[in-house]
Write a protein that holds these residues in place. Sequence first.
Motif, PDB file in Angstrom:
ATOM      1  N   PHE A  92      -1.143 -23.935 103.049  1.00 14.53           N
ATOM      2  CA  PHE A  92      -0.334 -22.880 102.568  1.00 14.53           C
ATOM      3  C   PHE A  92       1.099 -23.403 102.358  1.00 14.53           C
ATOM      4  O   PHE A  92       2.065 -22.697 101.757  1.00 14.53           O
ATOM      5  CB  PHE A  92      -0.295 -21.642 103.564  1.00 14.53           C
ATOM      6  N   GLY A  93       1.509 -24.564 102.942  1.00 12.34           N
ATOM      7  CA  GLY A  93       2.934 -25.007 102.830  1.00 12.34           C
ATOM      8  C   GLY A  93       2.912 -26.174 101.780  1.00 12.34           C
ATOM      9  O   GLY A  93       4.006 -26.953 101.748  1.00 12.34           O
ATOM     10  N   ALA A  94       1.926 -26.532 101.064  1.00 10.43           N
ATOM     11  CA  ALA A  94       1.937 -27.566 100.015  1.00 10.43           C
ATOM     12  C   ALA A  94       2.994 -26.605  98.831  1.00 10.43           C
ATOM     13  O   ALA A  94       2.540 -25.909  98.226  1.00 10.43           O
ATOM     14  CB  ALA A  94       0.618 -27.826  99.375  1.00 10.43           C
ATOM     15  N   THR A  95       4.032 -27.215  98.606  1.00 12.72           N
ATOM     16  CA  THR A  95       5.023 -26.944  97.571  1.00 12.72           C
ATOM     17  C   THR A  95       5.320 -27.628  96.328  1.00 12.72           C
ATOM     18  O   THR A  95       5.579 -27.494  95.396  1.00 12.72           O
ATOM     19  CB  THR A  95       6.329 -26.902  98.172  1.00 12.72           C
ATOM     20  N   TYR A  96       4.645 -28.764  96.294  1.00 17.03           N
ATOM     21  CA  TYR A  96       4.386 -29.695  95.384  1.00 17.03           C
ATOM     22  C   TYR A  96       3.256 -30.770  95.458  1.00 17.03           C
ATOM     23  O   TYR A  96       2.680 -30.971  96.507  1.00 17.03           O
ATOM     24  CB  TYR A  96       5.731 -30.618  94.726  1.00 17.03           C
ATOM     25  N   MET A  97       2.861 -31.682  94.253  1.00 20.24           N
ATOM     26  CA  MET A  97       1.957 -32.759  94.548  1.00 20.24           C
ATOM     27  C   MET A  97       2.634 -34.045  94.201  1.00 20.24           C
ATOM     28  O   MET A  97       3.707 -34.060  93.160  1.00 20.24           O
ATOM     29  CB  MET A  97       0.747 -32.466  93.584  1.00 20.24           C
ATOM     30  N   VAL A  98       2.117 -35.142  94.635  1.00 22.10           N
ATOM     31  CA  VAL A  98       2.664 -36.354  94.128  1.00 22.10           C
ATOM     32  C   VAL A  98       1.320 -37.558  93.853  1.00 22.10           C
ATOM     33  O   VAL A  98       0.475 -37.426  94.590  1.00 22.10           O
ATOM     34  CB  VAL A  98       3.382 -37.055  95.268  1.00 22.10           C
ATOM     35  N   LEU A  99       1.361 -38.012  92.651  1.00 23.00           N
ATOM     36  CA  LEU A  99       0.534 -38.969  92.185  1.00 23.00           C
ATOM     37  C   LEU A  99       1.007 -40.396  92.563  1.00 23.00           C
ATOM     38  O   LEU A  99       2.408 -40.534  91.991  1.00 23.00           O
ATOM     39  CB  LEU A  99       0.163 -38.783  90.953  1.00 23.00           C
ATOM     40  N   SER A 100       0.235 -41.283  92.706  1.00 23.43           N
ATOM     41  CA  SER A 100       0.711 -42.762  92.754  1.00 23.43           C
ATOM     42  C   SER A 100       0.923 -43.111  91.194  1.00 23.43           C
ATOM     43  O   SER A 100       0.370 -42.483  90.380  1.00 23.43           O
ATOM     44  CB  SER A 100      -0.452 -43.540  93.139  1.00 23.43           C
ATOM     45  N   PRO A 101       2.098 -43.879  90.948  1.00 23.70           N
ATOM     46  CA  PRO A 101       2.471 -44.325  89.454  1.00 23.70           C
ATOM     47  C   PRO A 101       1.377 -44.720  88.824  1.00 23.70           C
ATOM     48  O   PRO A 101       1.310 -44.791  87.482  1.00 23.70           O
ATOM     49  CB  PRO A 101       3.511 -45.402  89.929  1.00 23.70           C
ATOM     50  N   GLU A 102       0.446 -45.425  89.529  1.00 22.20           N
ATOM     51  CA  GLU A 102      -0.773 -46.094  88.910  1.00 22.20           C
ATOM     52  C   GLU A 102      -1.935 -45.105  88.766  1.00 22.20           C
ATOM     53  O   GLU A 102      -3.079 -45.426  88.117  1.00 22.20           O
ATOM     54  CB  GLU A 102      -1.286 -47.245  89.802  1.00 22.20           C
ATOM     55  N   HIS A 103      -1.900 -43.878  88.904  1.00 20.81           N
ATOM     56  CA  HIS A 103      -2.909 -43.001  88.866  1.00 20.81           C
ATOM     57  C   HIS A 103      -3.476 -42.563  87.604  1.00 20.81           C
ATOM     58  O   HIS A 103      -2.731 -42.561  86.577  1.00 20.81           O
ATOM     59  CB  HIS A 103      -2.296 -41.823  89.604  1.00 20.81           C
ATOM     60  N   PRO A 104      -4.716 -42.864  87.255  1.00 21.26           N
ATOM     61  CA  PRO A 104      -5.222 -42.833  85.823  1.00 21.26           C
ATOM     62  C   PRO A 104      -5.137 -41.560  85.193  1.00 21.26           C
ATOM     63  O   PRO A 104      -5.107 -41.335  84.095  1.00 21.26           O
ATOM     64  CB  PRO A 104      -6.869 -42.918  86.134  1.00 21.26           C
ATOM     65  N   LEU A 105      -4.865 -40.565  86.053  1.00 18.34           N
ATOM     66  CA  LEU A 105      -4.806 -39.112  85.651  1.00 18.34           C
ATOM     67  C   LEU A 105      -3.427 -38.955  84.405  1.00 18.34           C
ATOM     68  O   LEU A 105      -3.383 -38.330  83.476  1.00 18.34           O
ATOM     69  CB  LEU A 105      -4.486 -38.098  86.393  1.00 18.34           C
ATOM     70  N   ILE A 106      -2.593 -39.875  84.675  1.00 18.04           N
ATOM     71  CA  ILE A 106      -1.432 -39.745  83.948  1.00 18.04           C
ATOM     72  C   ILE A 106      -1.727 -40.242  82.565  1.00 18.04           C
ATOM     73  O   ILE A 106      -1.237 -39.711  81.501  1.00 18.04           O
ATOM     74  CB  ILE A 106      -0.303 -41.079  84.531  1.00 18.04           C
ATOM     75  N   ASP A 107      -2.518 -41.291  82.402  1.00 17.92           N
ATOM     76  CA  ASP A 107      -3.030 -41.621  80.908  1.00 17.92           C
ATOM     77  C   ASP A 107      -3.883 -40.604  80.091  1.00 17.92           C
ATOM     78  O   ASP A 107      -3.532 -40.283  79.094  1.00 17.92           O
ATOM     79  CB  ASP A 107      -3.779 -43.020  81.016  1.00 17.92           C
ATOM     80  N   GLU A 108      -4.799 -40.105  81.157  1.00 17.35           N
ATOM     81  CA  GLU A 108      -5.568 -38.990  80.466  1.00 17.35           C
ATOM     82  C   GLU A 108      -4.722 -37.864  80.050  1.00 17.35           C
ATOM     83  O   GLU A 108      -5.145 -37.221  79.141  1.00 17.35           O
ATOM     84  CB  GLU A 108      -6.279 -38.744  81.628  1.00 17.35           C
ATOM     85  N   LEU A 109      -3.742 -37.318  80.841  1.00 16.50           N
ATOM     86  CA  LEU A 109      -2.872 -36.255  80.378  1.00 16.50           C
ATOM     87  C   LEU A 109      -1.692 -36.391  79.330  1.00 16.50           C
ATOM     88  O   LEU A 109      -0.772 -35.779  79.322  1.00 16.50           O
ATOM     89  CB  LEU A 109      -2.490 -35.602  81.643  1.00 16.50           C
ATOM     90  N   SER A 110      -1.543 -37.887  78.970  1.00 21.88           N
ATOM     91  CA  SER A 110      -0.357 -38.234  78.498  1.00 21.88           C
ATOM     92  C   SER A 110       0.080 -37.300  77.260  1.00 21.88           C
ATOM     93  O   SER A 110       1.325 -37.009  76.959  1.00 21.88           O
ATOM     94  CB  SER A 110      -0.456 -39.391  77.937  1.00 21.88           C
ATOM     95  N   ASP A 111      -0.995 -36.585  76.632  1.00 15.84           N
ATOM     96  CA  ASP A 111      -0.433 -35.675  75.406  1.00 15.84           C
ATOM     97  C   ASP A 111       0.028 -34.465  76.011  1.00 15.84           C
ATOM     98  O   ASP A 111       0.670 -33.647  75.186  1.00 15.84           O
ATOM     99  CB  ASP A 111      -1.754 -35.613  74.476  1.00 15.84           C
ATOM    100  N   LYS A 112      -0.223 -34.063  77.135  1.00 16.99           N
ATOM    101  CA  LYS A 112       0.272 -32.586  77.809  1.00 16.99           C
ATOM    102  C   LYS A 112       1.582 -33.064  78.389  1.00 16.99           C
ATOM    103  O   LYS A 112       2.541 -32.100  78.686  1.00 16.99           O
ATOM    104  CB  LYS A 112      -0.553 -32.442  78.813  1.00 16.99           C
ATOM    105  N   ILE A 113       2.141 -34.449  78.869  1.00 14.94           N
ATOM    106  CA  ILE A 113       3.353 -34.440  79.725  1.00 14.94           C
ATOM    107  C   ILE A 113       4.491 -34.711  78.604  1.00 14.94           C
ATOM    108  O   ILE A 113       4.312 -35.316  77.556  1.00 14.94           O
ATOM    109  CB  ILE A 113       3.167 -35.903  80.131  1.00 14.94           C
ATOM    110  N   THR A 114       5.436 -33.707  78.726  1.00 16.02           N
ATOM    111  CA  THR A 114       6.388 -33.415  77.604  1.00 16.02           C
ATOM    112  C   THR A 114       7.690 -34.754  77.856  1.00 16.02           C
ATOM    113  O   THR A 114       8.422 -34.937  77.238  1.00 16.02           O
ATOM    114  CB  THR A 114       7.004 -31.946  77.615  1.00 16.02           C
ATOM    115  N   ASN A 115       7.616 -35.329  79.073  1.00 18.05           N
ATOM    116  CA  ASN A 115       8.733 -36.314  79.244  1.00 18.05           C
ATOM    117  C   ASN A 115       8.176 -37.757  79.685  1.00 18.05           C
ATOM    118  O   ASN A 115       8.378 -38.113  80.439  1.00 18.05           O
ATOM    119  CB  ASN A 115       9.717 -35.834  80.435  1.00 18.05           C
ATOM    120  N   LEU A 116       7.221 -37.923  78.692  1.00 15.26           N
ATOM    121  CA  LEU A 116       6.212 -39.064  78.834  1.00 15.26           C
ATOM    122  C   LEU A 116       7.153 -40.471  78.889  1.00 15.26           C
ATOM    123  O   LEU A 116       6.878 -41.307  79.599  1.00 15.26           O
ATOM    124  CB  LEU A 116       5.314 -39.373  77.620  1.00 15.26           C
TER     125      LEU A 116
END
Length: 804
Positions: free
Chosen positions: A252-276
Motif C-alpha cells: 500500500f506504500g508503493a508510490t512509484y516503480m523502478v526498472l533497471s536500465p537494461e530491462h527489456p520492457l523499455i524496448d517493447e514500450l518504446s513507441d509509448k514512451i514520449t521522452n525516449l
Amino acid sequence: MDYDFHKIQDKWQKYWDDNKTFAASDDFSKKKFYALVEFPYPSGQGLHVGHPRSYTALDIVARKRRLEGYNVLYPMGWDAFGLPAENYAIANHIHPRIITEKNIANFKRQLKSIGFSFDWDREVNTTDENYYKWTQWIFLKLFEKGLAYKQEMPINWCTSCKVGLANEEVVGGKCERCGGEVVQKRKSQWMLRITEYAQRLIDDLKDLDFIEKVKVSQVNWIGRSEGAEVDFVLAGTDRKITVYTTRPDTLFGATYMVLSPEHPLIDELSDKITNLDAVREYQTQAAKKSEFERTEMAKDKTGVVLHGIKAVNPVNGTEIPIWISDYVLMTYGTGAIMAVPAHDERDWDFAKKFGLPIIEVVAGAEKDVNEEAYTNVSSGVMVNSGFLTGLKVKDAIAKMIDYLEEKGIGKRKVNFKLRDWVFSRQRYWGEPIPLVWCEKCGWVPIPESELPLTLPEVEDFTPGDEGESPLSKATDWINTTCPHCGGPAKRETDTMPQWAGSSWYFLRYIDPHNNDALASEEKLNYWLPVDWYNGGMEHTTLHLLYSRFWHKFLYDIGVVKTPEPYAKRTSHGMILGENNEKMSKSRGNVVNPDDVVDQFGADTFRTYEMFIGAFDQSTPWSENGVRGCHKFMERVWNLQDMIIDDEGYRADFENAMHKTIKKVTDDIERMKFNTAIAAMMSLVNDLYKAGGVTRGELKTLLILLNPTAPHMTEEMWQNLGFGGYVHEAKWPEYDEDKTRDDEIEIVIQINGKIRGKLSVPAGLDRDALSKLALESEEGKAAVGDKNVVKVIAVPDKLVNIVVK
RNA sequence: GCUCGAGUGGCGGAACUGGCAGACGCCCGGGACUUAAAAUCCCGUGUCCCUUAAAGACGUACCGGUUCGAUUCCGGUCUCGAGCACCA
C-alpha cells in the motif's frame, strides 16, 4: 653430540623418499583418514611462509593418525593454470608450460626440504592433459545435463590493452597492468548453473563440521531471501510488469516503480514512451559506467521517469509513475521493483531526490518517515493499508501473499544473490572447452573418446583485438568437423577458469593414474569424504563453494557416493611480516622459507610455524621466536646425553608424563598446536630440573614430538636403539587417573579476594572442603572477628568465605 | 552501511563448561662456567608504593549490569582486522 640438522634432515628425507614411507595404501580393510590442504598455484616467487602453516598443521594431524594406526592419504599437487604464467608468456614470448614447470620444480624442492609426509606418487597437476581430460569430462557431463549454457554477460574490458580482465586485475576501476580505463563489455560466455544447487548448498552445511565463520559466509554469499513476486498492470493496457519484494506487506506504500536500465520492457514500450531520447541517453550512460563507478556512486541516486506510461498499484488502484535507475540491477529478482520510500532506505533516498511521495504504512518509528526510512520488521504495526491495517509486519506479509495468490496477481518467491558461474575465459592457459559450433546442429560436445582435447601450440599468447582468446589464432585447430552431422564446425576458443581444475582435484588424488575414469568407484567409496580439509578464508566463497557444487553434481550422476566432499573444514590465519604488515616485496618484509630451513633446519621451521600463535589468527613473524624454537630443539637433542638408569617413568614423573600426553593429544585435535608445543617445552624444562631423563620418558616424548619435528625424532630414536622407526611407533596413551594430582592447592577467598592458599587432598566434597578451610590457619586468619555469612566451596578449586 | 573476528605485560601469546590472570616463548636483568666472549646451565622479570623484600593496592580496550566471584555472561561505546557491498 652435535645437533647437525642438515645432515639429519637430508638423511631422513632421503630415507622416506626411497622407502615411500608415507604412501597411502589401497588396503580397504584398514580405517582410513584423508587429510587435505589446498594445493598451491606455483608462482614465480616460490613458497611463502604462509603455505607451510597450513601444510605443517595437517602434516602433524596426518602423522599422528598414522601413529594411531590409520591408513592416511595426505597428497599434494599443483593448481597450475592461471594468469601470472600467461602474462609472463605474453611479455617474454615463452610458452607458459615452460615457466610453470620451472616453478613447480622449485615448489617441490621447497616442500620436500620441509619434510612434509605427502604421498608424492599421487602428485597431480591441473595442466597435465591426463588430468584435464577429466576436468573436460565433467564439463561435458554438465553440458549434457543442461547445467552449462552460453549467454551474453558483461566482462571487464581494458580499453587500452583491449583485453578482458579478471575481477582481481581491476584495481580501483583501472587496469592493473597499464592503468587504462576499464569498462563493461558484453560477450557471450559459458555459464554453469550453480544457482540450481543454491538451496542444497545451504541446507547441507547443517551436518558438516565446518568452522562457523565459513558456514556463515557461504550462507551470506548464497544470500537466500523470501518474498513475493507481484504483477503491476500498465495503465490502460493488459501488459504486466512483475517485481520482486521481500516486503509485500508494504504494497500500500508503493508510490512509484523502478526498472533497471537494461530491462527489456523499455524496448517493447518504446513507441509509448514520449521522452525516449532522455531514456536512451540514460541507458547509454549506465552502460558506460564500469561496475566500479556504479558501486562508487552508490549514495547518489540517478534516474529518468518514463513519460507516457504509468503502472497501477494492484491493491489500491492508484496510478504510479515508472522510473529507470541503475540502482536496480537486472541480474537480481525480475530487474524491476516497487518502491516503498517510507520503508526502504534506497527508495527513500531516491524519492527525496526526485520529490516523490512518501506514505507511511508501518507505524512504530521513532522518527517521522519524512526524516528517515523505517525498515524495522520486528516491531512495526500496519497503518494506511486497507485489510492489513492493525496487523504486525510478519502477519501482514503472510496475509498479503495469500491475498496475491488468491487474486492471481502474485506469488510466494525465494530468491538468491548467488549468480550462475561465468565459466569462460578469453585466455590461452586454461583447459579448452570441449565443444564445437556447427551452423546446423548448434553447440555439439566432442565424443568422450576424443578427450583430452589438448591445447594447440601457438606462437602468440596475446588476445585478439576484440578480446578473443589467443586460441582463435590457431586456425588449424579451430576448424574441425561436427561430431553430429559431419559438416564443417569450429571449436570453442574460450578456455575454462582456474577454478575448474581445483573443483575436483581431491578426487583425482584418490586414483591419480586411472585412464578409464576420474577415479575408480571402489577407491572413491573407500576414501571419500575428505576427513579434514584446511585452507584459507579467501577461498570460502569461490573455490569451496564451486567444489561443493561439482561434487553434488557428481553425486547426482552417481560418480561419488557422498553428497558432500569435505567432512571437516578449518582455516588458518595469515603470517605477517615482523612489522605486523602483510608480507610483500615492496615492504621488504618477506621471509623466505629456504633461508629459515637453511639457517635453523626444517624441524625448527615447522615447530616455529606452529608455535607462532593461535592457528586461526593472523600473527607476525619473529626471528627471535624462531631462535627460541631452535633452542628447544637443541634441548631435546641434548637429552640423549642425560639418560639416567631407569626404564619406565619415574614415580615423580608419572603424573607429568600422563598430563603431557593428554595435553598434546587433545591440543593437536583442536589445532592448538602452540599450547601442545608449550606443554612439551614445560616437560623438557622439568626434565632438565630433575637432571636427566629415563629411556621410557624420552621414548614417549619422541613420539609426541615426532609429528612436529619428524627428522630429529627419527634420528634420536635410532641413536637410542628403541627399535624400528619412530614413524612406526604407537601413539602413547594416557591414564586419566594418572593425570590427576593427589594433593591440590586450593585458594581461600574472603568476599572474592584471595587471602591464602591451602594444600588439600584431591576430590574432597564441598562440606569437607569448607570445614577444612574454616579450620585452617589461613582461614581463621582471614576471617578474623567478622561474621561468616556464607561459604562457597568448589571442589579442587577454591573456598570463598563471605563475611560481614 | 552490513556480516564475521579480535582488543590481555616491553613483544608473540596462555587461561577446557564463570573459580589463583599472564602458561610457554621472546626481550631484558642477575649469577655459574670461561683468561675473555659466544654458546650452555641456573635464577629473576605485569604496574604502582618502596633502597630491597614482605604486605598492600591496581590491572584483561572503555562505561555500566548480573554474580560470593567476570578476561569469560548480559547491555552500551570505542579501536583494529577480514569479507561483502544499491541483492529490493
